[in-house]
Motif scaffolding. Sequence first.
Motif, PDB file in Angstrom:
ATOM      1  N   GLU A   1       0.828  -1.212   0.000  1.00  0.00           N
ATOM      2  CA  GLU A   1       0.000   0.000   0.000  1.00  0.00           C
ATOM      3  C   GLU A   1       0.861   1.261   0.000  1.00  0.00           C
ATOM      4  O   GLU A   1       0.572   2.223  -0.689  1.00  0.00           O
ATOM      5  N   LEU A   2       1.937   1.254   0.781  1.00  0.00           N
ATOM      6  CA  LEU A   2       2.793   2.430   0.893  1.00  0.00           C
ATOM      7  C   LEU A   2       3.599   2.711  -0.368  1.00  0.00           C
ATOM      8  O   LEU A   2       3.757   3.851  -0.774  1.00  0.00           O
ATOM      9  N   TYR A   3       4.128   1.646  -0.974  1.00  0.00           N
ATOM     10  CA  TYR A   3       5.092   1.856  -2.032  1.00  0.00           C
ATOM     11  C   TYR A   3       4.576   1.647  -3.446  1.00  0.00           C
ATOM     12  O   TYR A   3       5.051   2.281  -4.372  1.00  0.00           O
ATOM     13  N   LEU A   4       3.629   0.757  -3.643  1.00  0.00           N
ATOM     14  CA  LEU A   4       3.153   0.515  -4.993  1.00  0.00           C
ATOM     15  C   LEU A   4       2.306   1.675  -5.500  1.00  0.00           C
ATOM     16  O   LEU A   4       2.245   1.932  -6.689  1.00  0.00           O
ATOM     17  N   ALA A   5       1.671   2.420  -4.597  1.00  0.00           N
ATOM     18  CA  ALA A   5       0.844   3.554  -5.001  1.00  0.00           C
ATOM     19  C   ALA A   5       1.697   4.714  -5.504  1.00  0.00           C
ATOM     20  O   ALA A   5       1.217   5.549  -6.251  1.00  0.00           O
ATOM     21  N   GLY A   6       2.938   4.777  -5.107  1.00  0.00           N
ATOM     22  CA  GLY A   6       3.810   5.876  -5.513  1.00  0.00           C
ATOM     23  C   GLY A   6       4.437   5.619  -6.865  1.00  0.00           C
ATOM     24  O   GLY A   6       3.936   4.815  -7.654  1.00  0.00           O
ATOM     25  N   PRO A   7       5.539   6.284  -7.123  1.00  0.00           N
ATOM     26  CA  PRO A   7       6.204   6.107  -8.421  1.00  0.00           C
ATOM     27  C   PRO A   7       6.958   4.779  -8.485  1.00  0.00           C
ATOM     28  O   PRO A   7       8.163   4.723  -8.300  1.00  0.00           O
ATOM     29  N   SER A   8       6.212   3.700  -8.678  1.00  0.00           N
ATOM     30  CA  SER A   8       6.870   2.403  -8.784  1.00  0.00           C
ATOM     31  C   SER A   8       6.241   1.595  -9.907  1.00  0.00           C
ATOM     32  O   SER A   8       5.154   1.902 -10.375  1.00  0.00           O
ATOM     33  N   MET A   9       6.961   0.564 -10.319  1.00  0.00           N
ATOM     34  CA  MET A   9       6.526  -0.292 -11.427  1.00  0.00           C
ATOM     35  C   MET A   9       6.664  -1.745 -11.003  1.00  0.00           C
ATOM     36  O   MET A   9       7.586  -2.101 -10.271  1.00  0.00           O
ATOM     37  N   LEU A  10       5.751  -2.576 -11.504  1.00  0.00           N
ATOM     38  CA  LEU A  10       5.774  -3.996 -11.210  1.00  0.00           C
ATOM     39  C   LEU A  10       5.701  -4.763 -12.520  1.00  0.00           C
ATOM     40  O   LEU A  10       4.840  -4.492 -13.359  1.00  0.00           O
ATOM     41  N   TRP A  11       6.642  -5.700 -12.715  1.00  0.00           N
ATOM     42  CA  TRP A  11       6.654  -6.551 -13.904  1.00  0.00           C
ATOM     43  C   TRP A  11       6.518  -7.992 -13.468  1.00  0.00           C
ATOM     44  O   TRP A  11       7.066  -8.398 -12.446  1.00  0.00           O
ATOM     45  N   TRP A  12       5.829  -8.790 -14.276  1.00  0.00           N
ATOM     46  CA  TRP A  12       5.692 -10.229 -14.052  1.00  0.00           C
ATOM     47  C   TRP A  12       6.455 -10.949 -15.149  1.00  0.00           C
ATOM     48  O   TRP A  12       6.402 -10.551 -16.307  1.00  0.00           O
ATOM     49  N   LEU A  13       7.120 -12.019 -14.776  1.00  0.00           N
ATOM     50  CA  LEU A  13       7.860 -12.849 -15.720  1.00  0.00           C
ATOM     51  C   LEU A  13       7.026 -14.097 -15.954  1.00  0.00           C
ATOM     52  O   LEU A  13       6.733 -14.842 -15.030  1.00  0.00           O
ATOM     53  N   GLU A  14       6.613 -14.299 -17.203  1.00  0.00           N
ATOM     54  CA  GLU A  14       5.766 -15.456 -17.501  1.00  0.00           C
ATOM     55  C   GLU A  14       6.580 -16.609 -18.057  1.00  0.00           C
ATOM     56  O   GLU A  14       7.672 -16.398 -18.594  1.00  0.00           O
ATOM     57  N   PRO A  15       6.092 -17.832 -17.960  1.00  0.00           N
ATOM     58  CA  PRO A  15       6.875 -19.005 -18.387  1.00  0.00           C
ATOM     59  C   PRO A  15       7.335 -18.965 -19.836  1.00  0.00           C
ATOM     60  O   PRO A  15       8.414 -19.432 -20.137  1.00  0.00           O
ATOM     61  N   ALA A  16       6.547 -18.438 -20.755  1.00  0.00           N
ATOM     62  CA  ALA A  16       6.916 -18.438 -22.164  1.00  0.00           C
ATOM     63  C   ALA A  16       7.809 -17.256 -22.534  1.00  0.00           C
ATOM     64  O   ALA A  16       8.120 -17.068 -23.694  1.00  0.00           O
ATOM     65  N   ALA A  17       8.242 -16.474 -21.551  1.00  0.00           N
ATOM     66  CA  ALA A  17       9.042 -15.284 -21.836  1.00  0.00           C
ATOM     67  C   ALA A  17      10.391 -15.666 -22.433  1.00  0.00           C
ATOM     68  O   ALA A  17      10.934 -16.724 -22.168  1.00  0.00           O
ATOM     69  N   THR A  18      10.924 -14.786 -23.248  1.00  0.00           N
ATOM     70  CA  THR A  18      12.260 -14.953 -23.803  1.00  0.00           C
ATOM     71  C   THR A  18      13.099 -13.780 -23.361  1.00  0.00           C
ATOM     72  O   THR A  18      12.601 -12.837 -22.766  1.00  0.00           O
ATOM     73  N   ALA A  19      14.379 -13.816 -23.652  1.00  0.00           N
ATOM     74  CA  ALA A  19      15.254 -12.704 -23.281  1.00  0.00           C
ATOM     75  C   ALA A  19      14.800 -11.415 -23.948  1.00  0.00           C
ATOM     76  O   ALA A  19      14.960 -10.337 -23.411  1.00  0.00           O
ATOM     77  N   ARG A  20      14.199 -11.508 -25.128  1.00  0.00           N
ATOM     78  CA  ARG A  20      13.779 -10.305 -25.850  1.00  0.00           C
ATOM     79  C   ARG A  20      12.426  -9.806 -25.372  1.00  0.00           C
ATOM     80  O   ARG A  20      12.199  -8.614 -25.264  1.00  0.00           O
ATOM     81  N   VAL A  21      11.519 -10.695 -25.072  1.00  0.00           N
ATOM     82  CA  VAL A  21      10.171 -10.310 -24.654  1.00  0.00           C
ATOM     83  C   VAL A  21       9.882 -11.008 -23.325  1.00  0.00           C
ATOM     84  O   VAL A  21       9.127 -11.960 -23.282  1.00  0.00           O
TER      85      VAL A  21
END
Length: 136
Positions: A21-41
């Motif tokens: 609640e404190l930190y995600l609401a501010g200037p922050s970003m969240l990325w998820w890494l999915e199983p089919a991901a590659t180094a490029r995407v």
Amino acid sequence: MATAYQELGATQVGHLTRTVELYLAGPSMLWWLEPAATARVGFMASQPKAIGCLWLGQSINQLTGALQGYIYLVYVDPAHRRQGWGRRLMTHAQNWAAEQGYDQLSLQVLLDNLPARQLYKSLGYQDSATLLHLDL
């Protein structure tokens, strides 16, 4: 986040909701890494079966007062570790911080998390402080 802390021996994780609640609401970003991901995407919007995540924001350098990029969390599922995903997430963090105009990127790591510490050292991170505590 709870999974990462529980792997490190945390017995209570309820406080993490407040952290989000404190930190995600501010200037922050969240990325998820999915199983089919590659180094490029490899960095997708929210995915239900993520194998890793990266949460970035900002903090203040305690010595200089300058804003800096900050890694709140980097996590890779145990079944997918030692395959280069942590290194790719950290490279993404460095690129993001540079794009935001930060001159420095910081993080905190627990002393007994040796694999993470070895990764960070191999990427050029340097120790700059030690967090001490006293149980009362």
